[in-house]
Design a protein around this motif. Structure first.
Motif, PDB file in Angstrom:
ATOM      1  N   UNK A  12       7.330  -7.361  -5.666  1.00  0.00           N
ATOM      2  CA  UNK A  12       6.820  -7.708  -4.345  1.00  0.00           C
ATOM      3  C   UNK A  12       6.734  -6.415  -3.544  1.00  0.00           C
ATOM      4  N   UNK A  13       5.597  -6.185  -2.882  1.00  0.00           N
ATOM      5  CA  UNK A  13       5.412  -4.986  -2.075  1.00  0.00           C
ATOM      6  C   UNK A  13       6.337  -5.051  -0.862  1.00  0.00           C
ATOM      7  N   UNK A  14       7.036  -3.955  -0.639  1.00  0.00           N
ATOM      8  CA  UNK A  14       7.920  -3.848   0.527  1.00  0.00           C
ATOM      9  C   UNK A  14       7.185  -3.087   1.630  1.00  0.00           C
ATOM     10  N   UNK A  15       7.492  -3.429   2.861  1.00  0.00           N
ATOM     11  CA  UNK A  15       6.787  -2.840   4.010  1.00  0.00           C
ATOM     12  C   UNK A  15       6.762  -1.318   3.967  1.00  0.00           C
ATOM     13  N   UNK A  16       7.878  -0.705   3.623  1.00  0.00           N
ATOM     14  CA  UNK A  16       7.970   0.756   3.684  1.00  0.00           C
ATOM     15  C   UNK A  16       7.169   1.461   2.586  1.00  0.00           C
ATOM     16  N   UNK A  17       6.595   0.695   1.652  1.00  0.00           N
ATOM     17  CA  UNK A  17       5.770   1.292   0.605  1.00  0.00           C
ATOM     18  C   UNK A  17       4.311   1.457   1.046  1.00  0.00           C
ATOM     19  N   UNK A  18       3.999   0.969   2.234  1.00  0.00           N
ATOM     20  CA  UNK A  18       2.619   1.013   2.738  1.00  0.00           C
ATOM     21  C   UNK A  18       2.413   2.216   3.652  1.00  0.00           C
ATOM     22  N   UNK A  19       1.190   2.701   3.673  1.00  0.00           N
ATOM     23  CA  UNK A  19       0.855   3.830   4.530  1.00  0.00           C
ATOM     24  C   UNK A  19       0.271   3.336   5.852  1.00  0.00           C
ATOM     25  N   UNK A  20      -0.243   4.260   6.649  1.00  0.00           N
ATOM     26  CA  UNK A  20      -0.770   3.912   7.966  1.00  0.00           C
ATOM     27  C   UNK A  20      -1.985   2.992   7.897  1.00  0.00           C
ATOM     28  N   UNK A  21      -2.640   2.943   6.752  1.00  0.00           N
ATOM     29  CA  UNK A  21      -3.799   2.070   6.574  1.00  0.00           C
ATOM     30  C   UNK A  21      -3.383   0.640   6.216  1.00  0.00           C
ATOM     31  N   UNK A  22      -2.081   0.425   6.030  1.00  0.00           N
ATOM     32  CA  UNK A  22      -1.585  -0.903   5.697  1.00  0.00           C
ATOM     33  C   UNK A  22      -1.675  -1.257   4.229  1.00  0.00           C
ATOM     34  N   UNK A  23      -1.941  -0.251   3.377  1.00  0.00           N
ATOM     35  CA  UNK A  23      -2.001  -0.486   1.936  1.00  0.00           C
ATOM     36  C   UNK A  23      -0.908   0.327   1.255  1.00  0.00           C
ATOM     37  N   UNK A  24      -0.570  -0.072   0.030  1.00  0.00           N
ATOM     38  CA  UNK A  24       0.460   0.646  -0.712  1.00  0.00           C
ATOM     39  C   UNK A  24       0.014   2.091  -0.910  1.00  0.00           C
ATOM     40  N   UNK A  72      -1.113  -4.898  -0.505  1.00  0.00           N
ATOM     41  CA  UNK A  72      -0.664  -4.870   0.883  1.00  0.00           C
ATOM     42  C   UNK A  72       0.773  -5.375   0.970  1.00  0.00           C
ATOM     43  N   UNK A  73       1.392  -5.133   2.098  1.00  0.00           N
ATOM     44  CA  UNK A  73       2.759  -5.573   2.323  1.00  0.00           C
ATOM     45  C   UNK A  73       2.907  -7.054   2.001  1.00  0.00           C
ATOM     46  N   UNK A  74       3.981  -7.376   1.310  1.00  0.00           N
ATOM     47  CA  UNK A  74       4.363  -8.734   0.925  1.00  0.00           C
ATOM     48  C   UNK A  74       3.544  -9.319  -0.231  1.00  0.00           C
ATOM     49  N   UNK A  75       2.577  -8.566  -0.762  1.00  0.00           N
ATOM     50  CA  UNK A  75       1.852  -9.041  -1.945  1.00  0.00           C
ATOM     51  C   UNK A  75       2.804  -9.109  -3.129  1.00  0.00           C
ATOM     52  N   UNK A  76       2.649 -10.138  -3.921  1.00  0.00           N
ATOM     53  CA  UNK A  76       3.325 -10.199  -5.217  1.00  0.00           C
ATOM     54  C   UNK A  76       2.343  -9.668  -6.246  1.00  0.00           C
TER      55      UNK A  76
END
Length: 134
Positions: A12-24, A72-76
């Protein structure tokens, strides 16, 4: 032709793995691929600590990553892999799929070699662990 994966691991994508564009961030995909390889190794009946104690160091010699669709954040998502022995290398073919729509997000090819007591080896030390997956 359908790919024959021998291992799958869900994340599961964690919030802190995303950049300013909101993607991993692209670098995090390497972490996902590495973690899946480590868990796969555990499934084969060994782990990195155990083989390191035997003087064997599997190391990445090359990585190719094709980014197809963003996570994106919270994606499985599911990291799937299969492995091939190509000369002295073990090559891990790893794909990452978003779980909700099964879209391919990443295609990866990771080449690894074995250093045995400080010297490059043919990797035969790991064949007993991988042979049923090759």
């Amino acid at each position: 032709m359908e790919t024959k994966y021998c291992y799958e691991l869900e994340f599961k994508v964690r919030d802190y793995e995303c950049d300013m564009q909101g993607i991993v961030n692209n670098a995090n995909y390497q972490h996902y691929l590495e973690h899946a390889r480590h868990e796969f190794l555990q499934q084969t009946g060994t782990n990195f600590n155990e083989i390191r104690l035997k003087g064997i160091e599997p190391v990445v010699s090359r990585i190719e990553i094709d980014y197809k669709n963003s996570l994106h954040s919270q994606d499985y998502f599911i990291c799937k892999l299969y492995v091939r022995k190509e000369g002295i290398k073990f090559v891990f073919y790893q794909d990452i799929y978003r779980k909700c729509d099964h879209k391919l997000c990443v295609k990866g090819r990771v080449e690894t070699v074995c250093i045995n007591n400080g010297k490059l080896s043919r990797g035969d030390e790991l064949v007993p662990y991988f042979e049923k997956y090759l």
